[in-house]
Design a protein around this motif. Structure first.
Motif, PDB file in Angstrom:
ATOM      1  N   TYR A 172       0.596   5.079  -1.668  1.00  0.00           N
ATOM      2  CA  TYR A 172       0.737   6.438  -1.176  1.00  0.00           C
ATOM      3  C   TYR A 172       1.840   7.349  -1.824  1.00  0.00           C
ATOM      4  CZ  TYR A 172      -1.170   3.825   2.826  1.00  0.00           C
ATOM      5  OH  TYR A 172      -1.946   3.035   3.841  1.00  0.00           O
TER       6      TYR A 172
ATOM      7  N   LEU B 203       7.985   0.743   9.647  1.00  0.00           N
ATOM      8  CA  LEU B 203       9.078  -0.348   9.507  1.00  0.00           C
ATOM      9  C   LEU B 203      10.451   0.154   9.625  1.00  0.00           C
ATOM     10  CD1 LEU B 203      10.019  -3.303   9.193  1.00  0.00           C
ATOM     11  CD2 LEU B 203       9.364  -3.011   6.930  1.00  0.00           C
TER      12      LEU B 203
ATOM     13  N   GLY C 297      -2.618  -8.318   3.173  1.00  0.00           N
ATOM     14  CA  GLY C 297      -1.214  -8.693   2.978  1.00  0.00           C
ATOM     15  C   GLY C 297      -0.410  -8.538   4.291  1.00  0.00           C
ATOM     16  N   ALA C 298      -0.610  -7.472   5.033  1.00  0.00           N
ATOM     17  CA  ALA C 298      -0.117  -7.069   6.380  1.00  0.00           C
ATOM     18  C   ALA C 298      -0.811  -7.833   7.236  1.00  0.00           C
ATOM     19  CB  ALA C 298       0.336  -5.744   6.582  1.00  0.00           C
TER      20      ALA C 298
ATOM     21  N   TYR D 278       7.759  -6.703  13.764  1.00  0.00           N
ATOM     22  CA  TYR D 278       8.112  -5.426  14.628  1.00  0.00           C
ATOM     23  C   TYR D 278       6.866  -4.958  15.606  1.00  0.00           C
ATOM     24  CZ  TYR D 278       6.217  -1.399  12.210  1.00  0.00           C
ATOM     25  OH  TYR D 278       5.435  -0.421  11.525  1.00  0.00           O
TER      26      TYR D 278
ATOM     27  N   PHE E 203       0.852  -1.224  -0.268  1.00  0.00           N
ATOM     28  CA  PHE E 203       0.178  -0.014   0.049  1.00  0.00           C
ATOM     29  C   PHE E 203       1.054   1.219   0.044  1.00  0.00           C
ATOM     30  CE2 PHE E 203      -4.063   2.041   0.309  1.00  0.00           C
ATOM     31  CZ  PHE E 203      -4.933   0.821  -0.079  1.00  0.00           C
TER      32      PHE E 203
ATOM     33  N   TYR F  34     -16.501  -6.028   9.500  1.00  0.00           N
ATOM     34  CA  TYR F  34     -16.936  -4.712   9.595  1.00  0.00           C
ATOM     35  C   TYR F  34     -17.667  -3.825   8.716  1.00  0.00           C
ATOM     36  CZ  TYR F  34     -12.159  -3.640   7.623  1.00  0.00           C
ATOM     37  OH  TYR F  34     -11.212  -3.457   7.353  1.00  0.00           O
TER      38      TYR F  34
ATOM     39  N   SER G 172     -14.212  -7.137   5.481  1.00  0.00           N
ATOM     40  CA  SER G 172     -15.168  -6.430   4.920  1.00  0.00           C
ATOM     41  C   SER G 172     -16.202  -7.535   3.980  1.00  0.00           C
ATOM     42  CB  SER G 172     -14.963  -5.276   3.822  1.00  0.00           C
ATOM     43  OG  SER G 172     -14.263  -5.863   2.589  1.00  0.00           O
TER      44      SER G 172
ATOM     45  N   ARG H 269     -10.065  -3.100  -2.922  1.00  0.00           N
ATOM     46  CA  ARG H 269     -10.522  -3.811  -1.975  1.00  0.00           C
ATOM     47  C   ARG H 269     -10.718  -5.381  -2.439  1.00  0.00           C
ATOM     48  NH1 ARG H 269     -13.793  -0.230   2.508  1.00  0.00           N
ATOM     49  NH2 ARG H 269     -13.253  -2.180   3.892  1.00  0.00           N
TER      50      ARG H 269
ATOM     51  N   SER I 298      -4.451  -0.527  10.447  1.00  0.00           N
ATOM     52  CA  SER I 298      -3.955  -0.073   9.250  1.00  0.00           C
ATOM     53  C   SER I 298      -4.845   0.585   8.290  1.00  0.00           C
ATOM     54  CB  SER I 298      -3.263  -1.217   8.331  1.00  0.00           C
ATOM     55  OG  SER I 298      -4.384  -2.240   7.985  1.00  0.00           O
TER      56      SER I 298
ATOM     57  N   PHE J 128      -0.885   2.365  12.315  1.00  0.00           N
ATOM     58  CA  PHE J 128       0.217   1.988  11.406  1.00  0.00           C
ATOM     59  C   PHE J 128      -0.118   2.220   9.783  1.00  0.00           C
ATOM     60  CE2 PHE J 128       0.037  -2.355   9.759  1.00  0.00           C
ATOM     61  CZ  PHE J 128      -0.940  -2.955  10.469  1.00  0.00           C
TER      62      PHE J 128
ATOM     63  N   LYS K 239     -13.544 -13.125   2.663  1.00  0.00           N
ATOM     64  CA  LYS K 239     -12.431 -12.464   3.445  1.00  0.00           C
ATOM     65  C   LYS K 239     -12.186 -12.915   4.858  1.00  0.00           C
ATOM     66  CE  LYS K 239     -11.226  -8.252   0.948  1.00  0.00           C
ATOM     67  NZ  LYS K 239     -10.920  -6.872   1.055  1.00  0.00           N
TER      68      LYS K 239
HETATM   69  P1  NDP Z   1      -3.787  -5.010   2.233  1.00  0.00           P
HETATM   70  O1  NDP Z   1      -3.562  -6.090   1.511  1.00  0.00           O
HETATM   71  O2  NDP Z   1      -4.185  -5.067   3.802  1.00  0.00           O
HETATM   72  O3  NDP Z   1      -4.956  -4.180   1.578  1.00  0.00           O
HETATM   73  C1  NDP Z   1      -5.647  -3.039   2.192  1.00  0.00           C
HETATM   74  C2  NDP Z   1      -6.932  -3.757   2.928  1.00  0.00           C
HETATM   75  O4  NDP Z   1      -7.340  -2.544   3.796  1.00  0.00           O
HETATM   76  C3  NDP Z   1      -8.068  -3.875   2.241  1.00  0.00           C
HETATM   77  O5  NDP Z   1      -7.918  -5.164   1.285  1.00  0.00           O
HETATM   78  C4  NDP Z   1      -9.209  -3.574   2.660  1.00  0.00           C
HETATM   79  O6  NDP Z   1      -9.625  -4.830   3.396  1.00  0.00           O
HETATM   80  C5  NDP Z   1      -8.608  -2.507   3.882  1.00  0.00           C
HETATM   81  N1  NDP Z   1      -9.308  -1.381   3.660  1.00  0.00           N
HETATM   82  C6  NDP Z   1     -10.074  -0.761   4.437  1.00  0.00           C
HETATM   83  N2  NDP Z   1     -10.859   0.386   4.085  1.00  0.00           N
HETATM   84  C7  NDP Z   1     -10.157   0.621   2.843  1.00  0.00           C
HETATM   85  C8  NDP Z   1     -10.296   1.491   1.730  1.00  0.00           C
HETATM   86  N3  NDP Z   1     -11.214   2.638   1.986  1.00  0.00           N
HETATM   87  N4  NDP Z   1      -9.729   1.409   0.728  1.00  0.00           N
HETATM   88  C9  NDP Z   1      -9.074   0.229   0.481  1.00  0.00           C
HETATM   89  N5  NDP Z   1      -8.447  -0.616   1.724  1.00  0.00           N
HETATM   90  C10 NDP Z   1      -9.484  -0.618   2.593  1.00  0.00           C
HETATM   91  O7  NDP Z   1      -2.643  -3.815   1.843  1.00  0.00           O
HETATM   92  P2  NDP Z   1      -1.025  -4.064   2.827  1.00  0.00           P
HETATM   93  O8  NDP Z   1      -1.057  -5.203   3.243  1.00  0.00           O
HETATM   94  O9  NDP Z   1      -0.436  -3.577   1.505  1.00  0.00           O
HETATM   95  O10 NDP Z   1      -1.105  -2.694   3.617  1.00  0.00           O
HETATM   96  C11 NDP Z   1      -2.056  -2.823   4.649  1.00  0.00           C
HETATM   97  C12 NDP Z   1      -1.897  -1.393   5.478  1.00  0.00           C
HETATM   98  O11 NDP Z   1      -0.677  -1.705   6.205  1.00  0.00           O
HETATM   99  C13 NDP Z   1      -1.710  -0.052   4.758  1.00  0.00           C
HETATM  100  O12 NDP Z   1      -2.257   0.883   5.396  1.00  0.00           O
HETATM  101  C14 NDP Z   1      -0.161   0.060   4.830  1.00  0.00           C
HETATM  102  O13 NDP Z   1      -0.021   1.259   4.628  1.00  0.00           O
HETATM  103  C15 NDP Z   1       0.125  -0.552   6.070  1.00  0.00           C
HETATM  104  N6  NDP Z   1       1.581  -0.896   6.317  1.00  0.00           N
HETATM  105  C16 NDP Z   1       2.160  -0.007   7.280  1.00  0.00           C
HETATM  106  C17 NDP Z   1       3.452  -0.399   7.340  1.00  0.00           C
HETATM  107  C18 NDP Z   1       4.180   0.360   8.309  1.00  0.00           C
HETATM  108  O14 NDP Z   1       5.506   0.002   9.283  1.00  0.00           O
HETATM  109  N7  NDP Z   1       3.681   1.504   9.146  1.00  0.00           N
HETATM  110  C19 NDP Z   1       4.120  -1.477   6.733  1.00  0.00           C
HETATM  111  C20 NDP Z   1       3.392  -2.099   5.905  1.00  0.00           C
HETATM  112  C21 NDP Z   1       1.874  -2.071   5.683  1.00  0.00           C
HETATM  113  P3  NDP Z   1     -10.945  -5.007   4.030  1.00  0.00           P
HETATM  114  O15 NDP Z   1     -12.025  -5.061   2.675  1.00  0.00           O
HETATM  115  O16 NDP Z   1     -11.301  -6.426   4.358  1.00  0.00           O
HETATM  116  O17 NDP Z   1     -11.550  -4.017   4.970  1.00  0.00           O
END
Ligand code: NDP
Length: 323
Positions: free
Chosen positions: A45, A263, A149-150, A127, A41, A189, A170, A312, A213, A235, A174
Motif C-alpha cells: 500500500y 494495529l 500471512g495474517a 487484537y 501487504f 471463494y 482461492s 496471490r 482483509s 481490516f 490454499k
Molecule cells: P496475505 O498473505 O494475506 O496475502 C493477501 C491474500 O489476500 C492473498 O494471498 C489472497 O488470498 C487474498 N486476496 C484476495 N483478493 C486479492 C487480490 N485481488 N489481490 C491480492 N490478494 C488478494 O497478506 P498479509 O497477511 O500481509 O495481509 C493480509 C491483509 O491483512 C491485507 O489486506 C493487510 O492490509 C491486512 N492487515 C491489516 C492489518 C491491520 O491492523 N489493519 C494488520 C495486518 C494485515 P486468496 O488467494 O486465498 O484469496
C-alpha cells in the motif's frame, strides 16, 4: 547501509536498492542492526501510494535484530539486546531507528526470522480476536484469505479462543493450508459463493464476526454473511479499498456493527504492546502456533517478494534476509 526505498509511488520498478546513510538514534530511540524484516501487504500500500508518507520512503514495518546503540534517555535497553518490533516504518534496511518503547526483547529459543515474521501479523491476530471482537467459545468467525500471512494467525488465535472458524481461500491447495492452520470449514471463494456457503454452514443464521482483509471484492457478501447485530471487521484492502457506502446499509442488513481497525491503535501503549507481544511469543514457544514461512528473499529482491504477494502466489509469511 543498503536499503530498499521509493521516491514516488508505483509498481515494483519504483523500488530502489541503494545506499543510504545509517540513521542516528535520537532521544528515546534505539538503532537496531536488522537480521530479518517481514513483508506485509501494508508495504504494498505504501509502494502504490494507497497509504501516504513523505518521500523517500524506506519500506517495511517490522523487523528483528540486535540493538547497536541507544539514544538519550533509553534505560530499558542496551547494545547487544536481541529485539523485535512492528509498526515503525523503515525495516527494509540494514539499520533502523525505532522508538525504544516499541521494541520487545526476543525470548531465548526464538530466532530472528521467526520473531521478525511474527510481530505484525501475530499481534494483529491478537487484537482482532481478543479486543476488536473478543471471541467467546462457540462463536463463529469468518476469516477471509485464511491461508495468508495474517489469515493463518487469525485462524489459530480464534481456535485458541475456542471459536468455530470458517475460512475462505482461492485454491484447493490454499484450502489445505487453511485447514492445517485450524479452520473447521474452508470455502473456495473463487469457485463458490461464500455468502451462500456461510448461510448453509450456520443454518441460515450467519456468523458472529467477519474478519475481512480482502476489502472491495468481498465487502457486500461479508456484510450479508453476518448474523443480526454481528460485527464486520474490515481490516485490509488486498483487492482494493471498499467503496464509500451509507450507514443505512448496516441497518438494512440487521443492525450490524462495523469497524475499520489498525494495529497501531491497538499497540498504542507500552503495556498493551507487551501484552500482545508476550502472548504471541508464548503461543510460538508453547507450540500453539507454528509460523509458516513461505519464502525468505534477499533484501535486494524485495520486488520479487512484492510481486509474489500481490499475485496471490503465497501462503504464510514472506521474509527478507538483511545482508
Ligand atoms: P496475505 O498473505 O494475506 O496475502 C493477501 C491474500 O489476500 C492473498 O494471498 C489472497 O488470498 C487474498 N486476496 C484476495 N483478493 C486479492 C487480490 N485481488 N489481490 C491480492 N490478494 C488478494 O497478506 P498479509 O497477511 O500481509 O495481509 C493480509 C491483509 O491483512 C491485507 O489486506 C493487510 O492490509 C491486512 N492487515 C491489516 C492489518 C491491520 O491492523 N489493519 C494488520 C495486518 C494485515 P486468496 O488467494 O486465498 O484469496
Amino acid at each position: 547501509m543498503k536499503a530498499v526505498f521509493i521516491t514516488g509511488p508505483g509498481g515494483i520498478d519504483k523500488l530502489r536498492y541503494d545506499d543510504l546513510p545509517v540513521p542516528e538514534p535520537g532521544p528515546g530511540q534505539a538503532l537496531v542492526k536488522l537480521h530479518f524484516t517481514g513483508v506485509n501487504f501494508i508495504d504494498v500500500y505504501f509502494r502504490t501510494g494507497l497509504y501516504k508518507a513523505p518521500p523517500p520512503i524506506v519500506l517495511g514495518m517490522e523487523g528483528a535484530g540486535v540493538v547497536e546503540k541507544v539514544g538519550a534517555g533509553v534505560t530499558e535497553l542496551a547494545a547487544g539486546d536481541r529485539v523485535a518490533y512492528a509498526m515503525a516504518r523503515g525495516s527494509y534496511a540494514e539499520y533502523a531507528v525505532v522508538p525504544a518503547w516499541q521494541l520487545v526483547v526476543i525470548p531465548p529459543g526464538i530466532g530472528f526470522d521467526v520473531a521478525a515474521g511474527s510481530m505484525l501479523q501475530g499481534m494483529t491476530a491478537h487484537y482482532l480476536t481478543h479486543s476488536t471482537y473478543p471471541l467467546n467459545p462457540g462463536d463463529t468467525a469468518l476469516v477471509h484469505a485464511a491461508a495468508g500471512g495474517a489469515g493463518q494467525w487469525i485462524v489459530a488465535a480464534a481456535k485458541l479462543r475456542a471459536a468455530r472458524v470458517i475460512g475462505t481461500t482461492s485454491t484447493a491447495a490454499k484450502a489445505e493450508t487453511a485447514r492445517t492452520a485450524g479452520c473447521d470449514e474452508v470455502i473456495n471463494y473463487a469457485e463458490q459463493d461464500f455468502e451462500v456457503e456461510v448461510k448453509r454452514l450456520t443454518d441460515g443464521k450467519g456468523v458472529d464476526v467477519v474478519y475481512d482483509s480482502v476489502g472491495k471484492s468481498t465487502w457486500e457478501r461479508s456484510l450479508n454473511s453476518l448474523r443480526q447485530r454481528g460485527m464486520m471487521v474490515s481490516f485490509g484492502n488486498a483487492s482494493g479499498p471498499v467503496d464509500p457506502f451509507s450507514p443505512l446499509v448496516l441497518n438494512q442488513k440487521g443492525s450490524l456493527y462495523l469497524t475499520r481497525p489498525s494495529l497501531g491503535n491497538y499497540v498504542a501503549t507500552r503495556e498493551e504492546l507487551l501484552w500482545r507481544a508476550t502472548d504471541v511469543f508464548s503461543w510460538l514457544r508453547d507450540g500453539h502456533i507454528k509460523l509458516q514461512i513461505h519464502a525468505t528473499y534477499p533484501l535486494s529482491e524485495a520486488g520479487r517478494a512484492h510481486s509474489d504477494l500481490e499475485s496471490r502466489k503465497t501462503t504464510g509469511k514472506l521474509l527478507l534476509a538483511i545482508p
